[in-house]
Design an enzyme around this catalytic site. Structure first.
Site, PDB file in Angstrom:
ATOM      1  N   GLU A 266       0.838  -1.193   0.000  1.00 40.99           N
ATOM      2  CA  GLU A 266       0.000   0.000   0.000  1.00 40.99           C
ATOM      3  C   GLU A 266       0.877   1.249   0.000  1.00 40.99           C
ATOM      4  O   GLU A 266       1.847   1.313   0.750  1.00 40.99           O
ATOM      5  CB  GLU A 266      -0.925  -0.004   1.220  1.00 40.99           C
ATOM      6  CG  GLU A 266      -1.930  -1.130   1.184  1.00 40.99           C
ATOM      7  CD  GLU A 266      -2.918  -1.113   2.353  1.00 40.99           C
ATOM      8  OE1 GLU A 266      -2.813  -0.205   3.215  1.00 40.99           O
ATOM      9  OE2 GLU A 266      -3.781  -1.996   2.413  1.00 40.99           O
ATOM     10  N   HIS A 285      -7.916   1.620   1.036  1.00 43.61           N
ATOM     11  CA  HIS A 285      -7.874   1.315   2.473  1.00 43.61           C
ATOM     12  C   HIS A 285      -8.684   2.363   3.239  1.00 43.61           C
ATOM     13  O   HIS A 285      -8.196   3.015   4.168  1.00 43.61           O
ATOM     14  CB  HIS A 285      -6.430   1.282   2.981  1.00 43.61           C
ATOM     15  CG  HIS A 285      -6.283   0.518   4.282  1.00 43.61           C
ATOM     16  ND1 HIS A 285      -5.130  -0.132   4.648  1.00 43.61           N
ATOM     17  CD2 HIS A 285      -7.152   0.304   5.299  1.00 43.61           C
ATOM     18  CE1 HIS A 285      -5.280  -0.707   5.830  1.00 43.61           C
ATOM     19  NE2 HIS A 285      -6.516  -0.441   6.252  1.00 43.61           N
TER      20      HIS A 285
END
Length: 319
Positions: A266, A285
């Site tokens: 990420e 997210h």
């Protein structure tokens, strides 16, 4: 002597000025990290030497980092998940790791249901068709006609189950800790093994903690057990799913679709093969987004820090 506090949780940055005076009055000197998503071990090693406390996100707080922080007295995690922290190493050094249990149950469960409805009712696809000048009526289905499999029946998994029950879905659950009979009866959930859940579910929603038993839980073999008409939803932790195997399953049309809010890396790399699949819904997210939930976590994260570094600054109602 002031306590130096490293702040590296991205969600804290926009509201830091609200809490800055309170922390400084409690004797804290703030060290603000430059962070987009999380700090790596190497980045932490450059910052941690003279730090007494840390308000962190999903930073890589390893044993090596802890060894480099002789003054560290408390790790206050913004949110619930503490899988990126070496808890054994912290405990061995007498450093408490504090978090906020059940922090974002409701918004994450809402996100899961939203993904299910998008797939079941074809909403995004029909909107795009209309904008492209098409007038097509795809064959859709009601959630009541389908089976939901929930892997990890903790707080969020249970909340997803309650929502699915309201839509009349058949619900399967898989968890080494079996929920109490009252909950199972209320939502009509049957506890089964993982293999049966994958084989019988139209939707598989993932909610395990990230640990050695759940890392790469959904790999190529697991995906092969799923129905070709099935959908995979992951709002837990990215490493639970082997993304290369998921991309291949989508390439070969062995899966109807997927929805991911979390990833192995990420931010999601620009060249990720998942980006090319219109039936793979992606979000950054952000399933936890909720003003009231975030406010509660902000407050609890500050209190978790101050209870260790400056207990006199914590009021009796907060102790």
């Amino acid at each position: 002597m002031k306590s130096r506090v490293l702040i590296s949780a991205p969600y804290v940055m926009p509201v830091l000025d609200i809490y800055r005076r309170r922390l400084e009055e409690a004797g804290c000197e703030l060290v603000i990290a430059r962070v987009r998503e999380r700090l790596t071990e190497g980045e932490l090693l450059e910052l941690i030497k003279d730090v007494d406390g840390i308000i962190c996100g999903d930073d890589q707080i390893t044993a090596k980092v802890l060894d480099a922080a002789p003054r560290l007295k408390v790790i206050s995690k913004w949110g619930t998940g503490i899988d990126s922290i070496d808890k054994v190493a912290a405990a061995a050094r007498g450093i408490p790791v504090r978090n906020t249990p059940d922090a974002f149950t409701e918004p994450v469960a809402d996100t899961v249901l939203g993904y299910m409805l998008l797939f079941a009712r074809g909403l995004a696809r029909m909107d795009q068709d209309m904008r492209n000048g098409l007038w097509e009526k795809p064959q859709l289905f009601a959630l009541k006609e389908k089976t939901l499999g929930i892997i990890g029946v903790g707080n969020i998994g249970r909340a997803v189950g309650r929502r699915a029950a309201a839509f009349g879905m058949r619900i399967l659950g898989c968890d080494p800790v079996i929920p109490e009979r009252g909950y199972l009866d209320a939502v009509g959930m049957s506890i089964v093994n993982r293999e049966r859940l994958l084989e019988e579910s139209d939707f598989v929603s993932l909610h395990p903690d990230l640990n050695e038993t759940s890392r790469s839980l959904i790999d190529a073999a697991a995906l092969k057990r799923m129905r070709s008409s099935g959908y995979l939803i992951n709002t837990s932790r990215g490493p639970v799913v082997v993304e290369s195997a998921l991309a291949q399953a989508l390439d070969e049309r062995r899966l109807a679709g997927a929805a991911l809010d979390v990833y192995e890396r990420e931010p999601l790399p620009a060249d990720s093969p998942l980006r090319r699949h219109s039936n793979c819904l992606l979000s950054p997210h952000n399933a936890n987004s909720s003003p009231s939930s975030a406010a509660r976590v902000h407050e609890n994260t500050i209190l978790n820090l101050l209870r260790v570094l400056a207990p006199a600054a914590v009021g009796p109602t907060d102790a």
